[in-house]
Design a protein around this motif. Structure first.
Motif, PDB file in Angstrom:
ATOM      1  N   ASN A 248       0.932  -0.899  -0.073  1.00 15.04           N
ATOM      2  CA  ASN A 248       0.114  -0.298  -0.101  1.00 15.04           C
ATOM      3  C   ASN A 248       0.949   1.430   0.006  1.00 15.04           C
ATOM      4  N   SER A 249       1.778   1.156   0.649  1.00 17.13           N
ATOM      5  CA  SER A 249       3.109   2.411   1.007  1.00 17.13           C
ATOM      6  C   SER A 249       3.179   2.740  -1.037  1.00 17.13           C
ATOM      7  N   GLY A 250       3.564   1.207  -1.056  1.00 15.08           N
ATOM      8  CA  GLY A 250       4.644   1.202  -2.641  1.00 15.08           C
ATOM      9  C   GLY A 250       3.946   1.945  -4.091  1.00 15.08           C
ATOM     10  N   PHE A 251       2.202   1.593  -3.258  1.00 13.02           N
ATOM     11  CA  PHE A 251       1.333   2.566  -4.595  1.00 13.02           C
ATOM     12  C   PHE A 251       1.100   3.596  -4.218  1.00 13.02           C
ATOM     13  N   ILE A 252       1.117   4.385  -3.074  1.00 11.49           N
ATOM     14  CA  ILE A 252       1.281   5.887  -2.897  1.00 11.49           C
ATOM     15  C   ILE A 252       2.417   6.702  -3.170  1.00 11.49           C
ATOM     16  N   VAL A 253       3.677   6.102  -3.332  1.00 11.34           N
ATOM     17  CA  VAL A 253       5.514   5.975  -4.127  1.00 11.34           C
ATOM     18  C   VAL A 253       4.932   6.371  -5.117  1.00 11.34           C
ATOM     19  N   SER A 254       4.055   5.296  -5.946  1.00  6.24           N
ATOM     20  CA  SER A 254       3.757   5.132  -7.092  1.00  6.24           C
ATOM     21  C   SER A 254       2.799   6.470  -8.117  1.00  6.24           C
ATOM     22  N   THR A 255       1.880   6.894  -7.187  1.00  2.32           N
ATOM     23  CA  THR A 255       0.721   7.682  -7.761  1.00  2.32           C
ATOM     24  C   THR A 255       1.793   9.008  -6.998  1.00  2.32           C
ATOM     25  N   ILE A 256       2.380   9.115  -6.257  1.00  2.00           N
ATOM     26  CA  ILE A 256       2.476  10.312  -5.939  1.00  2.00           C
ATOM     27  C   ILE A 256       3.958  10.682  -6.905  1.00  2.00           C
ATOM     28  N   LEU A 257       4.741   9.866  -8.202  1.00  2.00           N
ATOM     29  CA  LEU A 257       5.605   9.849  -9.205  1.00  2.00           C
ATOM     30  C   LEU A 257       4.588   9.971 -10.006  1.00  2.00           C
ATOM     31  N   ILE A 258       3.670  10.034  -9.957  1.00  2.00           N
ATOM     32  CA  ILE A 258       2.683  10.109 -11.470  1.00  2.00           C
ATOM     33  C   ILE A 258       2.293  11.670 -11.408  1.00  2.00           C
ATOM     34  N   ARG A 259       2.346  11.851  -9.958  1.00  2.00           N
ATOM     35  CA  ARG A 259       1.725  13.866 -10.057  1.00  2.00           C
ATOM     36  C   ARG A 259       2.454  14.262 -10.581  1.00  2.00           C
ATOM     37  N   LEU A 260       4.501  13.664 -10.076  1.00  2.00           N
ATOM     38  CA  LEU A 260       5.456  14.744 -10.034  1.00  2.00           C
ATOM     39  C   LEU A 260       6.016  15.142 -11.683  1.00  2.00           C
ATOM     40  N   SER A 261       4.929  13.947 -12.821  1.00  2.00           N
ATOM     41  CA  SER A 261       4.732  14.272 -13.876  1.00  2.00           C
ATOM     42  C   SER A 261       4.420  15.262 -14.642  1.00  2.00           C
ATOM     43  N   PHE A 262       3.609  15.794 -13.844  1.00  2.00           N
ATOM     44  CA  PHE A 262       3.136  17.237 -14.217  1.00  2.00           C
ATOM     45  C   PHE A 262       3.629  18.245 -14.558  1.00  2.00           C
ATOM     46  N   GLY A 263       4.213  18.191 -13.192  1.00  2.00           N
ATOM     47  CA  GLY A 263       5.013  19.783 -13.017  1.00  2.00           C
ATOM     48  C   GLY A 263       6.324  19.875 -13.454  1.00  2.00           C
TER      49      GLY A 263
END
Length: 296
Positions: A248-263
């Protein structure tokens, strides 16, 4: 307590029922089809100088770019499906996140196709180079998502009978999903209104394509990070297994990386997205190995 349960069941039926899903799917498909023809008509009228509406916009220069509009509505339906599957399957919920970011790249490819400069200097032209990155990324993501789904299905097949603790966890996920449906609808509507207010018809200035492409989804993935954190915290009430917490923690990291790609833009954005999905795949692979060892 009985009244709250009744309200909960009504809201669940309104937002998360199979009937609602089919209705939304039908409406979105009709809207996507109509919007495609409207976009084509506007491009045609602009080409014959019947109207002069944002002549420098990348989305009004070629009929191929008209595919961008229906894809935007298909993405909205994918957002609903993500919320719909949240209470049903955590892995499908994560898969939908990966599918959404992949469809955003595919949507951008249609715009890039209309702007390609077919010359021998392919790797010196920024637009052509970005098209190369995106088309390669879409293939890699398609491959990674396939294996992620495969691993998720393998886990589902070995699932034991649902106990009362799991039922309570599912109920809490349903509450989160019920809140998310109207929230994302309001977010999408407010984003559209805000974007429309930025358009200047008098000077025929339109927001940059990067702004349009990231519209709604940068906020969307920010909210998803918060939802993933809430799900992680709630899961502590129902399991203390190390591999579940890491998953579950790993999936949060994955989502954060996707969010960072928009920046960011260019190849850095593409690499962040691929790394996010690859990280998610590795997490579920290792998690399933833990599950396998625990059943031996």
């Amino acid at each position: 307590m009985g009244k709250l349960m009744k309200i909960f069941k009504i809201l669940e039926n309104i937002f998360l029922s199979e009937h609602t899903k089919k209705r939304i799917e039908k409406v979105i498909l009709y809207v996507a089809l109509i919007s495609f023809f409207i976009h084509l008509i506007i491009i045609g009228l602009s080409k014959f100088d019947i109207i002069s509406l944002f002549p420098n916009s990348e989305l009004l220069l070629n009929p191929i770019s008209a595919i961008y509009t229906p894809f935007s509505f298909i993405l909205i339906y994918e957002v609903y499906l993500l919320i719909y599957y949240l209470p049903k399957s955590f892995t499908i919920y994560i898969t939908k996140q990966y599918e959404i970011i992949t469809l955003i790249i595919i949507r951008k490819l249609f715009k890039d196709l209309s702007m390609l400069e077919l010359t021998s200097d392919w790797f010196d032209i920024k637009g052509d180079l970005q098209f190369t990155y995106d088309i390669f990324a879409s293939l890699v993501l398609f491959f990674l998502i396939f294996h992620f789904q495969k691993q998720g299905n393998r886990k589902t097949e070995k699932k034991n009978k649902i106990g009362p603790m799991v039922e309570r966890f599912v109920k809490r996920k349903k509450i989160i999903a019920i809140v998310l449906v109207p929230f994302f609808f309001v977010l999408a509507l407010s984003t559209l209104i805000q974007w429309s207010s930025e358009i200047s018809f008098s000077t025929e200035v339109m927001p940059s394509f990067e702004t349009i492409n990231n519209l709604f989804f940068d906020d969307f993935f920010t909210v998803l990070i918060l939802v993933d954190v809430i799900l992680l915290l709630i899961s502590f009430f129902y399991t203390d297994k190390f591999h579940k917490i890491i998953r579950n923690s790993g999936f949060i990291v994955s989502t954060i990386l996707i969010r960072l790609s928009f920046g960011v833009s260019g190849i850095v954005s593409t690499i962040l997205i691929i790394v996010a999905v690859l990280f998610g795949l590795l997490i579920i692979l290792i998690h399933n190995e833990y599950e396998k060892n625990n059943t031996l």
